[in-house]
Every structure is written in structure tokens, then in C-alpha cells.
Design an enzyme around this catalytic site. Structure first.
Site, PDB file in Angstrom:
ATOM      1  N   ARG A   1     -12.154  -3.238  -7.736  1.00  0.00           N
ATOM      2  CA  ARG A   1     -12.019  -4.112  -6.574  1.00  0.00           C
ATOM      3  C   ARG A   1     -13.405  -4.420  -6.042  1.00  0.00           C
ATOM      4  NH1 ARG A   1      -8.184  -2.150  -1.765  1.00  0.00           N
ATOM      5  NH2 ARG A   1      -9.906  -0.680  -1.691  1.00  0.00           N
TER       6      ARG A   1
ATOM      7  N   TYR B   1     -11.292   0.595  10.237  1.00  0.00           N
ATOM      8  CA  TYR B   1     -12.456   1.154   9.519  1.00  0.00           C
ATOM      9  C   TYR B   1     -12.834   0.345   8.291  1.00  0.00           C
ATOM     10  CZ  TYR B   1      -8.662   3.470   6.905  1.00  0.00           C
ATOM     11  OH  TYR B   1      -7.522   3.733   6.204  1.00  0.00           O
ATOM     12  N   LYS B   2     -12.089  -0.739   8.031  1.00  0.00           N
ATOM     13  CA  LYS B   2     -12.415  -1.584   6.874  1.00  0.00           C
ATOM     14  C   LYS B   2     -13.349  -2.701   7.355  1.00  0.00           C
ATOM     15  CE  LYS B   2      -8.440   0.123   4.441  1.00  0.00           C
ATOM     16  NZ  LYS B   2      -7.022   0.000   4.079  1.00  0.00           N
TER      17      LYS B   2
ATOM     18  N   PHE C   1       0.846  -1.194   0.000  1.00  0.00           N
ATOM     19  CA  PHE C   1       0.000   0.000   0.000  1.00  0.00           C
ATOM     20  C   PHE C   1       0.893   1.261   0.000  1.00  0.00           C
ATOM     21  CE2 PHE C   1      -2.943   3.057   1.966  1.00  0.00           C
ATOM     22  CZ  PHE C   1      -4.085   2.812   1.219  1.00  0.00           C
TER      23      PHE C   1
ATOM     24  N   ASP D   1       1.314  -5.663   7.857  1.00  0.00           N
ATOM     25  CA  ASP D   1       0.189  -4.735   7.758  1.00  0.00           C
ATOM     26  C   ASP D   1      -1.069  -5.587   7.568  1.00  0.00           C
ATOM     27  OD1 ASP D   1      -1.849  -3.080   6.783  1.00  0.00           O
ATOM     28  OD2 ASP D   1      -0.415  -1.664   5.924  1.00  0.00           O
TER      29      ASP D   1
END
Ligand SMILES: *Cc1c(COP(=O)(O)O)cnc(C)c1O
Length: 411
Positions: A384, A235-236, A133, A210
Site C-alpha cells: 500500500r 492517527y492516520k 477493515f 467508517d
């Protein structure tokens, strides 16, 4: 064999009816919103639970409005580690005392990476990969410049991720730290974490994972895998809300010697003594810097309630079934239109999302959003399809892929 729309609709209906987690989508706000045809971006921002709406309102009136400053002594001071322990137990496979929440993933990555590097003095290299990322790559560029270290880059396959063989070729006695995403944000490739940890440890390097795209989607066993450090978003798949505090895991054996560079009063031993000189708090509290964002920590607790109730094994099983169904639909409807799959076919190597590629996907994503089908676009040309196991139905997957097919076929 070719399946018609009706065949697949029948299958989606049967899958939803037989789903052991079928009651969970209804526990999220907006699950009955007719304008949202398919929410396929729970891996970027999870939906709020209904319980969260009540928890936040009650917090403002009762805890904040009623307890005022007393709230710190009564509950808030310990909340980062209380919730950290719950995340550890429910999601990470981590015993208590090794997990805390606060800051953003970006800031925690910085603090943990610097702390890890300090445990390997004299070593000069950090190993990472080109598909990590952006924030991970940029931060390590900054740290390498700050400390005069060298970055050694792995270039994984576009549709895959870093393998043990690739890592073995990149590490050496010079490697201090290896930083990898456990599930790749683009391809969705799921690393073989224990194998990669073994490769890192063989040369005496430390491993920082991560977990942003893993936590709440795939089963994790940080303690038994002997991973050294981890950070991740809430928050995912953990539905913590936009900008919710991230979590950090420091393996117990490293805690006594671990120091991070942002020395704030809340991470000090006995902060309310206001004493001269920084002395790190005992245990995982030393990862904390300043006053933690208590309001931001409220929603995560409701998702943890749901995951505790359902169990991570059931969550992962639903996730695998959702991505498998999506890939079936893609193979039948989108492959003939020139769409390519950029995620692993093997469910054991696949996280909670599927990425598909086509030159027209940037323009098509914008049109999908207008019709209430919400995946996200990732350059150069990927859509995605993020499938949040607790809140996504098979009917949504069907509607989403059908909409992509119709947009591609139109014109
Ligand atoms: C989403 C994500 C981040 C986000 O970091 P923030 O500090 O919350 O912006 C970091 N790493 C990975 C792998 C991600 O998927």
C-alpha cells in the site's frame, strides 16, 4: 512513449515546485531526516507536526503542571466536543453539535452501531462487506451474536468496493443498519456515499460510514449527503499520533433518541452531581463514556490548523495528483515487472492511497523498510502506497516507486 528515470525526476521536481501546498511537508517533524527516503505510510500513522512537539511540551508544564485539576473546568471537559466541532467543520462537512472524540475507532464503532440498531427495533439484519477493515467485521460479528441478528455480506470486486447496485441487492425491509468504509482500506476504493445512503434509506435502513481512510484525505459532506452515523481515526491523515482518540458523528435528527450501551458518568447529564441513575447528556456528549484522553487530543488540533489554512479542496487536489503520479510511475516501471494495480484508475473513485500487488511484495517490503522506504504490506500480496497530502512530496513518491522497481529487478 517511455520515460527514463531522469524524465520522471524532472517531472517530480516540477510538480513539487508548482505544488500550492509545497510548504507543508516542512511543517512536519522528520521531513529533513536523511534516513527516511520516502514515508509512504501516512495512511497508517501520520507524521507529527512540528507544532505538536511544542504543544505537548507546553501542555505538560503549563496546562497539566500549572492548572492541575482546574484544567477540567477551564477547558478539558469540553475538549472532546470542541475538537469534534472543529473536525466537523474542517473535515467532515458537519454542522456543530454532531461530532465528538474519544475512545478508539473500534470502541466507537461498537457504541454507534449499537445505538443505531436500537433505533430500528424489529429489524433483523446488518449489511456489511467482506473487504471492510477487520475490526469492523469482527465487531459486527460480536454484535450480531449479542443481539441475535443476521449479517448479510457483500463481496465487492478485489480492485473496487461496494457499489449502489450491490447494496441494493443486499438490503431489504429487514435491514436495520448498513456499515461500510467510505474509502476501502485495501483497494482505496472511494464509495459513492450519497448514492449508497439513498439505497439504505429507500428500505428504511440507517447508514454508518467508517471514515478512517477518508478523514483528511478526501472531501466529506456528511450533512448534505444525509449520512446517519460515522466514525473514524485521527492517527492516520489527521496526524493525531499512535492511538489518538477517534471521532464519532451522529446526525442531529437522531441525537434526541440516540443511546449507546456504555453508560459512563462523563456521558451523563450533569456528571459532577454524581446523582443516582443514568440520564444521557443532551446532544452529542451522550456518546462519551468515561474520562476522555485529553493528552491524546492535543496533536489533532495542529493538523486541523494546517487543514483549515490549506482548505480540504486543496488537500484533496494534492491527494489526487499524488496518487495519479504514483500510478503513472507504476505503469511505466512496475507493470513490466509483473506488478498489478489493485486500486481504481478513476480518480473520482480513488481515496488517498494506491495498492499494488506482486507475489514477492511481502519479502520486498521488509527490504524497503531497511533502506528508508516505508510503505506497508497488506495480505495476500499487496504494497500500500499511502500518500498523505500535507506531508508527502512528489520526490518521495518517485524515490519510493524507484526503490520498489530496483528491489524487484535485483536478483
Ligand atoms: C485503521 C482503521 C481502523 C482502526 O481501528 P482502531 O480501533 O483505531 O484500531 C478501523 N477501521 C478502518 C477502516 C481503519 O482503516
Amino acid at each position: 512513449m517511455t520515460y527514463t528515470q531522469a524524465d520522471f525526476a524532472t517531472r517530480a521536481k516540477a510538480l513539487d515546485e508548482a505544488d500550492p501546498l509545497r510548504d507543508y511537508p516542512g511543517r512536519f517533524l522528520g521531513s529533513d531526516d536523511p534516513e527516511i527516503v520516502a514515508y509512504l505510510d501516512g495512511n497508517s500513522l501520520g507524521r507529527p507536526t512540528r507544532a505538536t512537539a511544542e504543544r505537548i511540551a507546553a501542555f505538560v508544564t503549563e496546562a497539566w503542571g500549572g492548572r492541575l485539576i482546574r484544567g477540567w473546568d477551564e477547558q478539558w471537559f469540553d475538549l472532546p466536543v470542541t475538537i469534534g466541532d472543529r473536525i466537523g467543520a474542517t473535515v467532515l462537512g458537519a454542522a456543530p453539535g454532531q461530532t465528538t472524540i474519544g475512545d478508539s475507532t473500534t470502541v466507537l464503532l461498537y457504541k454507534i452501531a449499537r445505538g443505531a440498531l436500537a433505533l430500528r427495533p424489529g429489524r433483523t439484519e446488518i449489511v456489511l462487506d467482506r473487504d471492510n477493515f477487520p475490526t469492523d467485521r469482527y465487531l459486527l460479528e460480536s454484535i450480531a451474536r449479542e443481539l441475535g441478528l443476521t449479517l448479510r455480506w457483500i463481496e465487492p470486486e478485489f480492485t473496487g468496493g461496494v457499489t449502489a447496485r450491490e447494496l441494493a441487492e443486499a438490503v431489504s425491509e429487514r435491514t436495520a443498519l448498513v456499515v461500510l468504509s467510505h474509502v476501502a482500506y485495501r483497494s482505496g476504493y472511494l464509495l459513492d456515499a450519497p448514492a449508497l445512503r439513498a439505497v439504505a434509506h429507500d428500505v428504511g435502513a440507517l447508514l454508518l460510514l467508517d471514515l478512517c481512510h477518508s478523514a483528511g484525505a478526501v472531501e466529506l459532506e456528511l450533512d448534505s449527503w444525509a449520512v446517519d452515523f460515522a466514525v473514524g481515526c485521527t492517527y492516520k491523515y489527521l496526524n493525531g499520533g499512535p492511538g489518538a482518540p477517534a471521532f464519532a458523528y451522529v446526525r442531529a435528527e437522531h441525537l434526541a433518541d440516540f443511546t449507546q450501551p456504555i453508560w459512563g458518568w462523563m456521558g451523563r447529564e450533569s456528571p459532577f452531581e454524581m446523582a443516582q441513575g443514568y440520564v444521557p447528556a443532551q446532544g452529542i456528549r451522550r456518546v462519551i463514556s468515561g474520562t476522555p484522553a485529553i493528552i491524546g487530543m492535543l496533536p489533532i488540533q495542529d493538523t486541523l490548523d494546517l487543514i483549515e489554512e490549506a482548505g480540504m479542496a486543496a488537500v484533496r487536489a494534492k491527494s489526487v495528483a499524488l496518487t495519479g503520479f504514483a500510478l503513472d510511475l507504476v505503469a511505466h516501471w512496475l507493470a513490466p515487472l509483473g506488478v498489478e494495480v489493485s486500486s481504481p484508475a478513476d480518480p473520482a473513485r480513488r481515496g488517498g492511497h494506491v495498492t499494488i500487488d506482486h507475489p514477492r511484495f511481502k519479502e520486498i517490503t521488509a527490504r524497503l523498510w531497511q533502506r528508508g522506504v516505508i510503505p506497508d504490506f497488506r495480505p495476500p500480496q499487496g504494497i500500500r502506497i499511502g500518500l498523505s497530502p500535507l506531508s508527502t512530496t512528489y520526490a518521495e513518491v518517485l524515490a519510493g516507486v524507484a526503490a520498489i522497481r530496483d528491489e524487484l529487478a535485483a536478483r
